[in-house]
Design a protein around this motif. Structure first.
Motif, short mmCIF file in Angstrom:
data_model
loop_
_atom_site.label_atom_id
_atom_site.label_comp_id
_atom_site.label_asym_id
_atom_site.label_seq_id
_atom_site.Cartn_x
_atom_site.Cartn_y
_atom_site.Cartn_z
N LEU A 153 4.83 -31.45 17.76
CA LEU A 153 3.70 -31.52 16.83
C LEU A 153 4.07 -32.26 15.56
N SER A 154 3.08 -32.96 15.01
CA SER A 154 3.27 -33.64 13.73
C SER A 154 3.22 -32.61 12.60
N PRO A 155 3.76 -32.94 11.44
CA PRO A 155 3.68 -32.01 10.30
C PRO A 155 2.24 -31.62 9.96
N ARG A 156 1.32 -32.56 10.06
CA ARG A 156 -0.09 -32.25 9.75
C ARG A 156 -0.65 -31.23 10.74
N GLU A 157 -0.30 -31.36 12.02
CA GLU A 157 -0.82 -30.44 13.02
C GLU A 157 -0.21 -29.05 12.83
N VAL A 158 1.08 -29.00 12.42
CA VAL A 158 1.68 -27.70 12.14
C VAL A 158 0.96 -27.05 10.95
N HIS A 159 0.64 -27.84 9.95
CA HIS A 159 -0.12 -27.32 8.81
C HIS A 159 -1.45 -26.75 9.30
N ARG A 160 -2.10 -27.47 10.19
CA ARG A 160 -3.40 -27.03 10.72
C ARG A 160 -3.25 -25.72 11.50
N GLN A 161 -2.20 -25.60 12.29
CA GLN A 161 -1.96 -24.37 13.03
C GLN A 161 -1.72 -23.20 12.08
N GLU A 162 -0.97 -23.44 11.00
CA GLU A 162 -0.73 -22.38 10.03
C GLU A 162 -2.03 -21.96 9.34
N ALA A 163 -2.90 -22.96 9.04
CA ALA A 163 -4.18 -22.65 8.39
C ALA A 163 -5.05 -21.79 9.30
N MET A 164 -5.07 -22.10 10.59
CA MET A 164 -5.87 -21.30 11.53
C MET A 164 -5.24 -19.92 11.74
N PHE A 165 -3.91 -19.84 11.73
CA PHE A 165 -3.27 -18.54 11.88
C PHE A 165 -3.50 -17.68 10.65
N GLU A 166 -3.71 -18.30 9.50
CA GLU A 166 -4.01 -17.52 8.30
C GLU A 166 -5.36 -16.81 8.44
#
Length: 539
Positions: A208-221
């Motif tokens: 995963l790209s850094p942006r996609e990891v950020h997106r996954q973290e946002a959804m997990f929040e």
């Protein structure tokens, strides 16, 4: 984000008959509670007809989670509800703490106004109101914040090749160790998506790209905060609402007003979290949340609108009980001292649904900012945001309507119809438009001397009441339907030797069925123009 704004504007094109008079949730709650005029005993059954706002709650009663099989009662304690076996329910703190830390963790100086940092989800001091920390300024500030990543993304470490020595051997490769993941302070029990065992074991982070990891973290929040929210709702329902000791200190109606449909709100949160955890269980890389959010918006609407609309009555009752009911205060102190509350007050639990529905929209907006506009999930996410926005707007509208009802109940107690036929004031659809003192001009005697009588006008959406104020009460002199029987016009004050701010009020049919006219004098030119504008308005 332009598409989100476009959809939002499209969704707001419906006409509002009271456009321009919308009341912010916090402003409405504070103004009603600070007036300290609402009496449960006097309101009685008249108010009870409006307690389940617009009948929305009935839409979702049959859609309860398996763990919530007992329907909402009209009063009295309910049996505690055993929460479902959530994987994250006890990983995250109470929602009050989660909100407080989430705001404090925002990077940068000056991003978060001081009132939010100190009062966002804190217990209310002294005789503070339930909604005291929720100011309109705080909401506006929160809406302007874009939550940035509070974590450090782990990406596959680059391979650094060490220059080979002057020998013909394959150069060794030295791998740079990845930095440790950033974590919350030690006093916070929580986790990140990238810390999950299933994420680490499948090795998906390397793809995963850094942006996609950020997106996954946002959804997990969204998932983590929902677990935190459900944990706090569990305390509110199973500790406070189910307390027989507390319920014995209040009447069944007061108990119902105090907790409203909170049990159903908890059920909706549980169902939402079940769906979120199921989605994460199917695939550790969360595809999108828009569709799931869109699916749950109707139930949110059916439950949050009545709860938030009833908060003004709930708040007035809490203040009344704290001031007048010693048994309630004693039982409440005992409950609040229990470790399960973690030093949080009942009032901080009752305000949770308002805090959650507003923050949920912010979290979804953050997910949108990390989603590529050409992604398949982008349009669905926008529709979900529009749905959440409509829920919040309906909550605002519900609070505004309930404030109007509270005002009618208050005035009905203060209006004395004396020898006139009693007129019921609390009528569905009626609300107060404008009121204030005026002077009625009368010519007395053959020399036409002018005398003044102080009168008070209450202009409702369908009714005009003319009265004389005596201390805090109003003796009704006349009334007529509005706007059909009301007409105003300016008078030539100088020619008739009248006060400069005078105008003529025509009633084509008063309470007795007769036509009449009054010359009224306002307190100022601006007051005169305001009254003429309001009295000239058409339905």
């Amino acid at each position: 984000m332009k598409a989100w704004a476009h959809f939002l504007n499209e969704g707001e094109k419906t006409e509002d008959p009271c456009e321009g008079t919308a009341v912010d949730i916090a402003v409405a709650l504070r103004s009603v509670a600070s007036a300290r005029t609402w009496s449960l005993g006097k309101a009685g059954s008249r108010v009870d007809r409006f307690m389940s706002a617009f009948g929305l709650e009935k839409e979702c009663v049959e859609d309860l989670s398996p763990t919530v099989v007992q329907a909402q009662t009209t009063g009295g304690p309910a049996d505690p509800v055993a929460p479902f076996k959530s994987k994250y329910l006890h990983v995250f703190p109470l929602y009050q703490d989660y909100c407080h830390h989430a705001v404090e963790d925002l990077p940068g100086e000056g991003l978060v106004p001081e009132p939010i940092r100190s009062q966002s989800c804190e217990d209310l001091p002294g005789e503070g109101l339930v909604a005291e920390p929720i100011t309109s300024e705080s909401i506006l500030a929160l809406q302007g914040i874009r939550f940035r990543a509070k974590f450090q993304v782990i990406v596959p470490p680059p391979q650094v090749t060490v220059p080979p020595p002057q020998v013909i051997v394959p150069p060794p490769q030295v791998t740079v160790a990845p930095p440790p993941p950033a974590r919350f302070p030690r006093d916070r029990l929580t986790t990140f998506w990238q810390d999950l065992d299933e994420v680490k074991e499948c090795g998906v982070l390397a793809t995963l790209s850094p942006r996609e990891v950020h997106r996954q973290e946002a959804m997990f929040e969204v998932i983590g905060s929902e677990a935190s929210y459900l944990r706090s709702l569990g305390v509110a329902v199973n500790h406070f609402m189910a307390s027989k000791k507390l319920s014995r200190t209040v009447s069944p109606l007061e108990h119902h007003v105090l907790f409203s449909n909170l049990r159903h709100v908890m059920s909706a949160s549980e169902s939402f979290l079940v769906a979120l955890e199921r989605l994460l269980g199917e695939c550790v890389v969360i595809p999108q949340l828009g569709g799931l959010m869109l699916q749950h918006c109707p139930r949110f609407r059916a439950l949050y609108v009545p709860y938030l609309s009833n908060m003004m009555f709930q708040e007035a009752l809490v203040n009344k009980l704290l001031q007048e009911n010693k048994g309630f205060v004693s039982a409440l102190k005992t409950l609040e001292r229990d470790p399960v509350c973690q030093r949080r007050s009942l009032k901080s639990f009752l305000v949770l649904p308002f805090q959650r529905i507003t923050r949920l929209k912010l979290l979804m907006e953050h997910v949108l900012t990390l989603t590529e506009p050409d992604a398949d999930s982008y349009l669905t996410l926008i529709k979900a945001l529009v749905g959440l926005h409509k829920v919040i707007m309906e909550c605002n509208e519900g609070v505004r309507r309930m404030k109007q009802i509270e005002e009618l109940v208050r005035l009905e107690v203060l209006l004395d119809f004396n020898n006139l036929k009693l007129l019921p004031l609390v009528v569905k659809g009626r609300f107060l438009l404008h009121d204030g003192p005026l002077r009625q001009l009368n010519r007395v005697g053959s020399d036409s001397k002018i005398s003044f009588t102080d009168v008070h006008l209450h202009l409702f959406s369908d009714l005009l009441v003319i009265s004389v104020q005596k201390e805090q009460r109003f003796g009704v002199l006349d009334h007529t339907s509005f706007p059909g029987n009301v007409r105003v016009e300016l008078v030539n004050a100088s020619m008739l030797a009248l006060p400069t701010d005078s105008f003529l009020l025509h009633l084509s049919q008063n309470h007795a069925g007769h036509a009449t006219a009054l010359i009224l004098a306002a307190r100022s030119r601006s007051d005169q123009m305001a009254w003429m504008k309001m009295l000239s308005a058409q339905s």
